[in-house]
Design a protein around this motif. Structure first.
Motif, PDB file in Angstrom:
ATOM      1  N   LYS A 293     -14.587  -4.487   4.596  1.00  0.00           N
ATOM      2  CA  LYS A 293     -13.251  -4.097   5.043  1.00  0.00           C
ATOM      3  C   LYS A 293     -12.404  -3.554   3.891  1.00  0.00           C
ATOM      4  CE  LYS A 293     -12.867  -7.019   9.097  1.00  0.00           C
ATOM      5  NZ  LYS A 293     -12.016  -7.948   9.868  1.00  0.00           N
ATOM      6  N   ILE A 294     -11.641  -2.500   4.194  1.00  0.00           N
ATOM      7  CA  ILE A 294     -10.635  -1.965   3.275  1.00  0.00           C
ATOM      8  C   ILE A 294      -9.318  -2.000   4.038  1.00  0.00           C
ATOM      9  CG2 ILE A 294      -9.870   0.052   1.972  1.00  0.00           C
ATOM     10  CD1 ILE A 294     -12.818   0.819   1.635  1.00  0.00           C
ATOM     11  N   MET A 295      -8.370  -2.805   3.526  1.00  0.00           N
ATOM     12  CA  MET A 295      -7.139  -3.045   4.279  1.00  0.00           C
ATOM     13  C   MET A 295      -5.907  -2.842   3.412  1.00  0.00           C
ATOM     14  SD  MET A 295      -8.111  -6.495   6.368  1.00  0.00           S
ATOM     15  CE  MET A 295      -8.755  -7.257   4.897  1.00  0.00           C
ATOM     16  N   GLY A 296      -4.841  -2.358   4.031  1.00  0.00           N
ATOM     17  CA  GLY A 296      -3.560  -2.216   3.347  1.00  0.00           C
ATOM     18  C   GLY A 296      -2.462  -2.902   4.124  1.00  0.00           C
TER      19      GLY A 296
ATOM     20  N   CYS B  64       0.788  -1.240   0.000  1.00  0.00           N
ATOM     21  CA  CYS B  64       0.000   0.000   0.000  1.00  0.00           C
ATOM     22  C   CYS B  64       0.813   1.279   0.000  1.00  0.00           C
ATOM     23  CB  CYS B  64      -0.994  -0.001   1.148  1.00  0.00           C
ATOM     24  SG  CYS B  64      -0.266   0.196   2.792  1.00  0.00           S
ATOM     25  N   GLY B  65       2.123   1.207   0.299  1.00  0.00           N
ATOM     26  CA  GLY B  65       2.913   2.439   0.297  1.00  0.00           C
ATOM     27  C   GLY B  65       2.276   3.509   1.163  1.00  0.00           C
ATOM     28  N   SER B  66       2.095   4.715   0.618  1.00  0.00           N
ATOM     29  CA  SER B  66       1.547   5.820   1.419  1.00  0.00           C
ATOM     30  C   SER B  66       0.011   5.867   1.413  1.00  0.00           C
ATOM     31  CB  SER B  66       2.133   7.158   0.957  1.00  0.00           C
ATOM     32  OG  SER B  66       1.931   7.354  -0.425  1.00  0.00           O
TER      33      SER B  66
ATOM     34  N   LEU C 189      -5.792   2.916  -1.260  1.00  0.00           N
ATOM     35  CA  LEU C 189      -6.754   2.652  -0.178  1.00  0.00           C
ATOM     36  C   LEU C 189      -7.716   3.826   0.011  1.00  0.00           C
ATOM     37  CD1 LEU C 189      -4.315   1.169   2.488  1.00  0.00           C
ATOM     38  CD2 LEU C 189      -5.977  -0.118   1.126  1.00  0.00           C
ATOM     39  N   ILE C 190      -7.168   5.035  -0.001  1.00  0.00           N
ATOM     40  CA  ILE C 190      -7.997   6.233   0.207  1.00  0.00           C
ATOM     41  C   ILE C 190      -8.981   6.400  -0.940  1.00  0.00           C
ATOM     42  CG2 ILE C 190      -7.939   8.763   0.318  1.00  0.00           C
ATOM     43  CD1 ILE C 190      -5.214   8.403   1.832  1.00  0.00           C
ATOM     44  N   GLU C 191      -8.504   6.243  -2.176  1.00  0.00           N
ATOM     45  CA  GLU C 191      -9.401   6.371  -3.331  1.00  0.00           C
ATOM     46  C   GLU C 191     -10.478   5.279  -3.306  1.00  0.00           C
ATOM     47  OE1 GLU C 191      -9.449   8.904  -5.532  1.00  0.00           O
ATOM     48  OE2 GLU C 191      -7.778   9.863  -4.498  1.00  0.00           O
ATOM     49  N   ALA C 192     -10.106   4.072  -2.887  1.00  0.00           N
ATOM     50  CA  ALA C 192     -11.089   2.974  -2.790  1.00  0.00           C
ATOM     51  C   ALA C 192     -12.161   3.285  -1.744  1.00  0.00           C
ATOM     52  CB  ALA C 192     -10.384   1.664  -2.455  1.00  0.00           C
ATOM     53  N   ALA C 193     -11.740   3.821  -0.602  1.00  0.00           N
ATOM     54  CA  ALA C 193     -12.702   4.150   0.463  1.00  0.00           C
ATOM     55  C   ALA C 193     -13.629   5.275   0.024  1.00  0.00           C
ATOM     56  CB  ALA C 193     -11.955   4.541   1.738  1.00  0.00           C
TER      57      ALA C 193
END
Length: 387
Positions: free
Chosen positions: A257-260, A202-204, A208-212
């Motif tokens: 769930k959204i996980m990195g 996931c790096g920074s 994840l943010i765009e997916a959420a």
């Protein structure tokens, strides 16, 4: 009543159809896709809405003049025929961006930028004995000059800073993925928020943010401080807040769930900081995990989407790295739809799995493939036998 007018949304190569779909869903009219751009029709309120809500647009341009042009001197003269008082005055600051794709013009885009700047500045100097100043960083008006063969289009940039600058990213790793590309990948993959989502490298935290934001229908640019149109003379603040409020009312809650994962503690810290800036901490969990030592721990169908390190970011054995991706997916992630982007197209053969989709894209200047693998419960043969 605000009148309708034509606009052009620019985007990245390969995301034109995704952007056209976004515009259709927002309510745009007369949508036409081009190369790295989509034109459409709407009113002032829709221009505000497009800037706030579109995930795969880089800029929203408002064309003000189109004309034929055959050389630099003619460009200078025709730019001076535009009634610039409609858009700025001698005390305004402005900047010019130019794109040239024409055999008629031997000079580069930088020279066209300077020639256009002189034409507008001289327009005011001749009429008012005062030249408006250029401000590259924070101009009152950003102007785009696009020359294609013998046609010139002059547009006002309603976005200001590129729309990939969402306003949530304060911490990054080396070569972080562009937010517009991240959102484009997620939309191309078909993810809508109706199942679990994992970014295993996931790096920074951008993906994840765009997916959420997609899962919860949060407007892409709700965290930005400013748009270019806010400095325009006809800016309607009440209309802007009305549009913004109507978009905020459409936010929904996704309960999946959204996980990195990332093996670097520094990446986990940066991702958490950016997630907090985006006000999404309650929706995303990031974990200090090496993907190659992991197995799927969530129930039900899962989307896995990631941007593995490549090029200058990958200082390890490429063949071994991509083989590990394939082995980890095969052994640890059944019942998953897997997507990742890579510029090392040759390396895909080391994954050892058959792709079900390969979409050509660009990441900056790099030619890439966005690939899909379908991981079934058990083997592919078992899946077919059950159908």
């Amino acid at each position: 009543m605000n009148a309708n007018f034509k606009m052009v949304a620019t985007t990245m190569f390969g995301l034109e159809e995704v952007l056209a779909t976004e515009l259709k869903n927002l309510g745009a009219q007369n949508i036409e896709t081009g190369v790295r751009s989509v034109s459409f029709v709407g009113d002032k309120g829709f221009m505000y809405k497009a800037n706030i809500a579109l995930r795969t647009a880089i800029r929203i341009l408002k064309p003000i003049k189109n004309f034929k042009v055959f050389d630099e001197d003619e460009l200078y003269k025709k730019l001076q025929l535009i009634n610039w008082e409609k858009y700025m005055n001698a005390d305004s600051t402005f900047s010019i961006g130019a794109v040239v794709n024409s055999k008629n013009f031997t000079s580069n885009s930088h020279y066209i930028t300077l020639k256009s700047k002189d034409a507008i500045a001289d327009y005011f100097r001749h009429k008012y004995h005062k030249r408006p100043n250029v401000d590259v960083k924070y101009p009152d008006l950003k102007i785009h000059v696009h020359i294609q063969k013998d046609m010139c289009s002059v547009s006002l940039d309603s976005s200001g800073d590129s729309l990939h600058k969402r306003g949530y990213r304060s911490a990054t790793n080396i070569a972080p993925i562009n937010e517009v590309l991240a959102a484009g990948l997620i939309l191309l993959s078909g993810y809508t928020g109706d199942c679990n989502f994992i970014d295993p490298m996931c790096g920074s935290g951008t993906i994840l943010i765009e997916a959420a934001m997609i899962a919860n229908n949060i407007p892409a640019n709700i965290n930005r401080n400013e748009f270019g149109f806010e400095k325009w003379g006809d800016y309607d603040e009440d209309l802007f807040f009305t549009i913004q409020d109507s978009l905020l009312k459409k936010i929904r809650n996704s309960y999946f769930k959204i996980m990195g994962f990332d093996k670097a503690p520094s990446a986990i810290r940066k991702a958490n900081e950016n997630i907090k800036n985006a006000n999404l901490s309650e929706f995303i969990g990031v974990h200090h995990v090496n993907f190659f030592n992991s197995v799927k721990e969530v129930f039900g169908p899962t989307y896995i989407l990631f941007n593995p390190p490549y090029g200058e970011r990958l200082n390890i054995d490429v063949q071994e790295f991509y083989k590990k991706i394939g082995d980890t997916l095969k052994n640890g992630y059944p019942n998953s739809t897997v997507w990742f982007i890579t510029s090392d197209i040759e390396a895909l053969k080391y994954v050892g799995l058959r792709t079900s989709k390969r979409i050509p894209l660009k990441n900056g200047d790099l030619d890439c493939r966005f690939v899909r693998y379908d991981m079934y419960e058990g083997t592919r043969k078992t899946k077919k036998a059950l159908q």
